[in-house]
Write a protein that holds these residues in place. Structure first.
Motif, PDB file in Angstrom:
ATOM      1  N   SER A 523      45.059  36.398  45.094  1.00  0.00           N
ATOM      2  CA  SER A 523      44.444  36.421  43.771  1.00  0.00           C
ATOM      3  C   SER A 523      45.462  36.659  42.661  1.00  0.00           C
ATOM      4  N   GLN A 524      46.700  36.920  43.031  1.00  0.00           N
ATOM      5  CA  GLN A 524      47.765  37.085  42.041  1.00  0.00           C
ATOM      6  C   GLN A 524      48.504  35.768  41.779  1.00  0.00           C
ATOM      7  N   PHE A 525      47.994  34.680  42.369  1.00  0.00           N
ATOM      8  CA  PHE A 525      48.563  33.355  42.163  1.00  0.00           C
ATOM      9  C   PHE A 525      47.487  32.436  41.584  1.00  0.00           C
ATOM     10  N   ASP A 526      47.899  31.529  40.701  1.00  0.00           N
ATOM     11  CA  ASP A 526      46.925  30.607  40.127  1.00  0.00           C
ATOM     12  C   ASP A 526      46.819  29.341  40.981  1.00  0.00           C
ATOM     13  N   GLY A 527      46.038  28.387  40.515  1.00  0.00           N
ATOM     14  CA  GLY A 527      45.799  27.181  41.290  1.00  0.00           C
ATOM     15  C   GLY A 527      47.025  26.309  41.468  1.00  0.00           C
ATOM     16  N   GLU A 528      48.030  26.489  40.622  1.00  0.00           N
ATOM     17  CA  GLU A 528      49.274  25.732  40.752  1.00  0.00           C
ATOM     18  C   GLU A 528      50.265  26.408  41.692  1.00  0.00           C
ATOM     19  N   GLY A 529      49.913  27.620  42.148  1.00  0.00           N
ATOM     20  CA  GLY A 529      50.805  28.351  43.042  1.00  0.00           C
ATOM     21  C   GLY A 529      51.730  29.319  42.341  1.00  0.00           C
ATOM     22  N   ASN A 530      51.516  29.546  41.044  1.00  0.00           N
ATOM     23  CA  ASN A 530      52.380  30.452  40.290  1.00  0.00           C
ATOM     24  C   ASN A 530      51.856  31.888  40.358  1.00  0.00           C
ATOM     25  N   ASN A 531      52.776  32.818  40.488  1.00  0.00           N
ATOM     26  CA  ASN A 531      52.431  34.238  40.507  1.00  0.00           C
ATOM     27  C   ASN A 531      52.193  34.690  39.062  1.00  0.00           C
ATOM     28  N   THR A 532      50.929  34.649  38.649  1.00  0.00           N
ATOM     29  CA  THR A 532      50.581  34.978  37.277  1.00  0.00           C
ATOM     30  C   THR A 532      49.220  35.645  37.242  1.00  0.00           C
ATOM     31  N   ASN A 533      48.969  36.439  36.235  1.00  0.00           N
ATOM     32  CA  ASN A 533      47.698  37.158  36.133  1.00  0.00           C
ATOM     33  C   ASN A 533      46.666  36.314  35.377  1.00  0.00           C
ATOM     34  N   TRP A 534      45.625  35.893  36.076  1.00  0.00           N
ATOM     35  CA  TRP A 534      44.559  35.114  35.430  1.00  0.00           C
ATOM     36  C   TRP A 534      43.271  35.931  35.299  1.00  0.00           C
ATOM     37  N   TRP A 535      43.389  37.256  35.440  1.00  0.00           N
ATOM     38  CA  TRP A 535      42.246  38.154  35.394  1.00  0.00           C
ATOM     39  C   TRP A 535      42.197  38.927  34.086  1.00  0.00           C
ATOM     40  N   THR A 536      40.990  39.268  33.654  1.00  0.00           N
ATOM     41  CA  THR A 536      40.872  40.284  32.614  1.00  0.00           C
ATOM     42  C   THR A 536      41.110  41.637  33.272  1.00  0.00           C
ATOM     43  N   ALA A 537      41.519  42.604  32.491  1.00  0.00           N
ATOM     44  CA  ALA A 537      41.806  43.932  33.039  1.00  0.00           C
ATOM     45  C   ALA A 537      40.565  44.545  33.688  1.00  0.00           C
ATOM     46  N   GLU A 538      39.412  44.362  33.066  1.00  0.00           N
ATOM     47  CA  GLU A 538      38.181  44.949  33.597  1.00  0.00           C
ATOM     48  C   GLU A 538      37.774  44.286  34.906  1.00  0.00           C
ATOM     49  N   ASP A 539      37.931  42.969  34.998  1.00  0.00           N
ATOM     50  CA  ASP A 539      37.585  42.272  36.240  1.00  0.00           C
ATOM     51  C   ASP A 539      38.513  42.683  37.375  1.00  0.00           C
ATOM     52  N   ARG A 540      39.781  42.844  37.056  1.00  0.00           N
ATOM     53  CA  ARG A 540      40.724  43.272  38.101  1.00  0.00           C
ATOM     54  C   ARG A 540      40.365  44.669  38.589  1.00  0.00           C
ATOM     55  N   LYS A 541      39.954  45.519  37.678  1.00  0.00           N
ATOM     56  CA  LYS A 541      39.546  46.870  38.056  1.00  0.00           C
ATOM     57  C   LYS A 541      38.342  46.817  38.993  1.00  0.00           C
ATOM     58  N   ARG A 542      37.372  45.969  38.687  1.00  0.00           N
ATOM     59  CA  ARG A 542      36.184  45.839  39.533  1.00  0.00           C
ATOM     60  C   ARG A 542      36.562  45.292  40.914  1.00  0.00           C
ATOM     61  N   PHE A 543      37.455  44.323  40.931  1.00  0.00           N
ATOM     62  CA  PHE A 543      37.921  43.779  42.214  1.00  0.00           C
ATOM     63  C   PHE A 543      38.578  44.878  43.044  1.00  0.00           C
ATOM     64  N   ASP A 544      39.474  45.633  42.428  1.00  0.00           N
ATOM     65  CA  ASP A 544      40.199  46.683  43.152  1.00  0.00           C
ATOM     66  C   ASP A 544      39.246  47.754  43.686  1.00  0.00           C
ATOM     67  N   GLU A 545      38.209  48.072  42.932  1.00  0.00           N
ATOM     68  CA  GLU A 545      37.232  49.057  43.400  1.00  0.00           C
ATOM     69  C   GLU A 545      36.564  48.580  44.681  1.00  0.00           C
TER      70      GLU A 545
END
Length: 678
Positions: A523-545
């Motif tokens: 989830s830290q990679f986008d559809g092109e294979g690049n290591n980039t953040n495509w998440w909002t901070a709140e969504d990432r927090k919910r995922f991590d929980e």
């Protein structure tokens, strides 16, 4: 380390056995003394496990391994026919080369006569080293011969520009399973066995016993220092610890005693590196420590280290004494395996290690019909569509992040069965009568093939796994999901079989690999294979929980009755556990949609949903030796099979409904502990 594809199961390179055992076909032979709601794995698989004990020459046996046995038997028939007809085969053909590799590997008399002659020149060159500069030069040229020692060097997509290939230099150089084995008291006995192993190899090449012990101590001291600067497996899973892009000049500041421009020149990839603009010095702390050792460690210590690893790396291709010693440590001491596998299996391993894709070309021609690929494609499409619907219906993710998740989903590239274009082997020179020469030639040839990619465009259609491999994988840097031909068989896949069984088997495998694109790492990679953040901070927090709740579930699991304090590392196995949980949910949704409106015919007394979940459990049928499991708890990012059979279903209300489980049953997670991510 170069970025590695995330796989369904731990490597199966050593999962072939001396005796046949039945693949666990779908037969609901359940342990009636238990309840499906108490321990689904035991209820489903105990009877099969009792009927299929671990063969003496391996550390584990299960559904994966039985299917690998079937694939291995098929490969054996191919290579034996190739060996028989090699001399009359078309000159330079893959059939001739495969036949000669296998024949030479099977010629025990010739291998025995050679002893360790094939590496005597290497050992003599090591003994001639006199200065630190000599040590550096030796190491560079060893890498150029594809005999990488001390650190890893490979090629993969640039994490920040996945369309191009760059070099990756990574930590390495250790003979024990991981850095923690060099310091923790609980591994003291294994360290003693390793010291004895090192000394024994020296003795086999003519070093007196006392001198061999002294040299072994030097090797252990140097490796201990490398281990102290190495990251643990759980840390290596983080993309931030896999990539550190630098120019040659920046790298040289980290390693002033190791000139990277000189190294690339020796490796003959300097032009490629220049066009790529740099490379990943993935583990700076490790390379700083290595650089200090290159300057400070006595030449005699480096000589001992190089000599041991030259012997140890060659041992499987040398005479019986070296092969036996290699097995005594890595087979018995590390994994608890009582017996070494038969010669033909090791010879087949040499073929796969040298020309695996070429062997796959012959395997597919004979064992993988086009109709099997066609139906597998249908299953892939259905499971992928189920993933899209699950993303669209998530109640914890914002529309902004959902849109980017769907954009990544849309760029998934499924690869099924085998490559569309086969690799060219015309530049590989193979002889009919020298096993070691063939292994070395293939190693150099394959390294040159890979290094030639540096600075070039990433080929998403290239295969890493061979078609005859029983496994599946996801690559975050190419956003591809890969399903080799050999896994598209029972118990995973029945070309003309029941939908429920297929979705519970290969459908869940497809979902597992697709799920890797959205696990804690993918989830830290986008559809092109690049290591980039495509998440909002709140969504990432919910995922991590949600992910942290899954970590807690795995952390509680102790797979060995004899070692109740040894538990699964939930953080290290998180990606695979997310793959299992999401994959099984996707496959279930896809099955429900594919069978909508069809009568739920009872087969073997089981409903459609029951068959679905039972085949998931059947896939993970198996047992493992305690020592092997202890090692895997430290080194394997996959959870034990018994946990995988139970873990995902215990989080799914559909499982509880299928088997009539009630709140409080062990296979029913309380609502506050139940995990739903994708």
């Amino acid at each position: 380390m170069t970025p590695r594809a995330l796989t369904l199961a731990a490597a199966l390179c050593c999962a072939q056995f001396a005796q046949a055992a039945a693949i666990p076909e779908f037969v609901p032979d359940v342990d009636k003394s238990l309840s499906a709601c108490t321990d689904f794995n035991a209820w489903s698989n105990n009877n099969w496990i009792k009927a299929n004990p671990i063969p003496a020459d391996k550390s584990r046996w299960g559904g994966f391994d039985a299917l690998a046995q079937k694939s291995q038997d098929a490969q054996r028939s191919i290579v034996e026919a190739a060996a028989k007809n090699a001399d009359s085969a078309k000159a330079g053909s893959i059939e001739q080369k495969i036949g000669w590799i296998y024949r030479a590997a099977m010629d025990e008399a010739a291998i025995e006569r050679a002893g360790f002659d094939p590496i005597k020149k290497d050992l003599a060159a090591i003994e001639s080293l006199k200065t630190s500069a000599d040590v550096v030069a030796w190491l560079q040229h060893a890498h150029a011969r594809a005999e990488g020692r001390t650190f890893g060097f490979g090629v993969s997509a640039d994490y920040k520009n996945a369309k191009r290939q760059i070099a990756f230099a990574s930590q390495g150089g250790l003979g024990l399973p991981g850095p923690e084995y060099y310091s923790k008291d609980e591994y003291a006995k294994l360290r003693e066995a390793y010291l004895a192993h090192i000394a024994k190899h020296f003795e086999l090449t003519g070093t007196p016993a006392e001198e061999a012990k002294a040299r072994a101590a030097l090797v252990m001291q140097l490796e201990t220092k490398l281990a102290a600067a190495s990251l643990l497996r759980v840390e290596l899973r983080k993309p931030a610890n896999q990539y550190n892009f630098v120019s040659v000049e920046q790298a040289n500041k980290i390693t002033p005693h190791w000139d990277w421009a000189s190294y690339f020149k020796v490796m003959k990839v300097d032009a490629g590196v220049a066009s790529a603009g740099g490379f990943s010095l993935s583990h700076p702390k490790f390379f700083a420590a290595l650089d200090a050792l290159l300057a400070e460690a006595p030449v005699a210590q480096w000589q001992a280290y190089f000599a041991f690893h030259a012997i140890d790396g060659a041992a499987p291709s040398l005479s019986k004494a070296f092969q036996d010693e290699n097995f005594a440590f890595y087979g018995k001491a590390v994994n608890g395996t009582p017996e070494q596998e038969a010669r033909w299996k090791r010879a087949l391993g040499a073929v796969n290690g040298s020309m695996g894709q070429a062997l796959g070309q012959l395997y597919v021609k004979e064992y993988f019909p086009p109709e099997a690929k066609a139906r597998a494609q249908e299953l892939v499409d259905n499971v992928r569509n189920a993933l899209k619907e699950r993303i669209e219906n998530l109640d914890w993710m914002s529309p902004e992040t959902k849109a980017k998740a769907i954009a990544k989903w849309a760029t998934f590239l499924p690869k099924i069965g085998y490559p569309d274009n086969w690799r060219d082997w015309s530049g590989l020179s193979i002889t009919a009568d020298s096993h070691y020469a063939n292994v070395r030639a293939a190693r150099v040839f394959n390294q040159r093939f890979n290094l030639a990619k540096i600075g070039k465009e990433t080929n998403r259609y290239e295969w890493g796994m061979t078609p005859q491999t029983v496994n599946a994988s996801y690559s975050p840097s190419t956003n591809t999901i890969n399903f080799p031909a050999a896994i598209l068989q029972p118990p995973f896949y029945y070309a003309k079989g029941d939908d429920a069984i297929n979705y519970g088997g290969i459908g869940a495998v497809i979902g597992h690999e697709a799920g890797h694109g959205f696990d804690d790492q993918g989830s830290q990679f986008d559809g092109e294979g690049n290591n980039t953040n495509w998440w909002t901070a709140e969504d990432r927090k919910r995922f991590d929980e949600r992910a942290n709740k899954l970590v807690a579930q795995a952390d509680e699991y102790a797979p060995l009755a004899n070692y109740p304090d040894k538990k699964v590392n939930g953080r290290m196995t998180l990606g695979e556990n997310i793959g299992d949980l999401g994959g099984l949910n996707m496959a279930y949704d896809a099955m429900v949609k594919a069978t909508a409106g069809k009568p739920d015919a009872m087969l073997d007394g089981m409903s459609r949903d029951q068959r679905f979940f039972m085949n998931w459990a059947k896939v993970w049928a198996g047992s493992i030796r305690d020592q092997a499991q202890l090692t895997r708890l430290n080194t394997d990012v996959h959870s034990p099979a018994s946990f995988r059979a139970n873990g995902a279903p215990s989080n799914m209300p559909a499982f509880a409904k299928a088997y009539g489980c009630k709140a409080g049953d062990p296979m029913v997670r309380p609502d506050e502990k139940r995990v739903v991510i994708w």
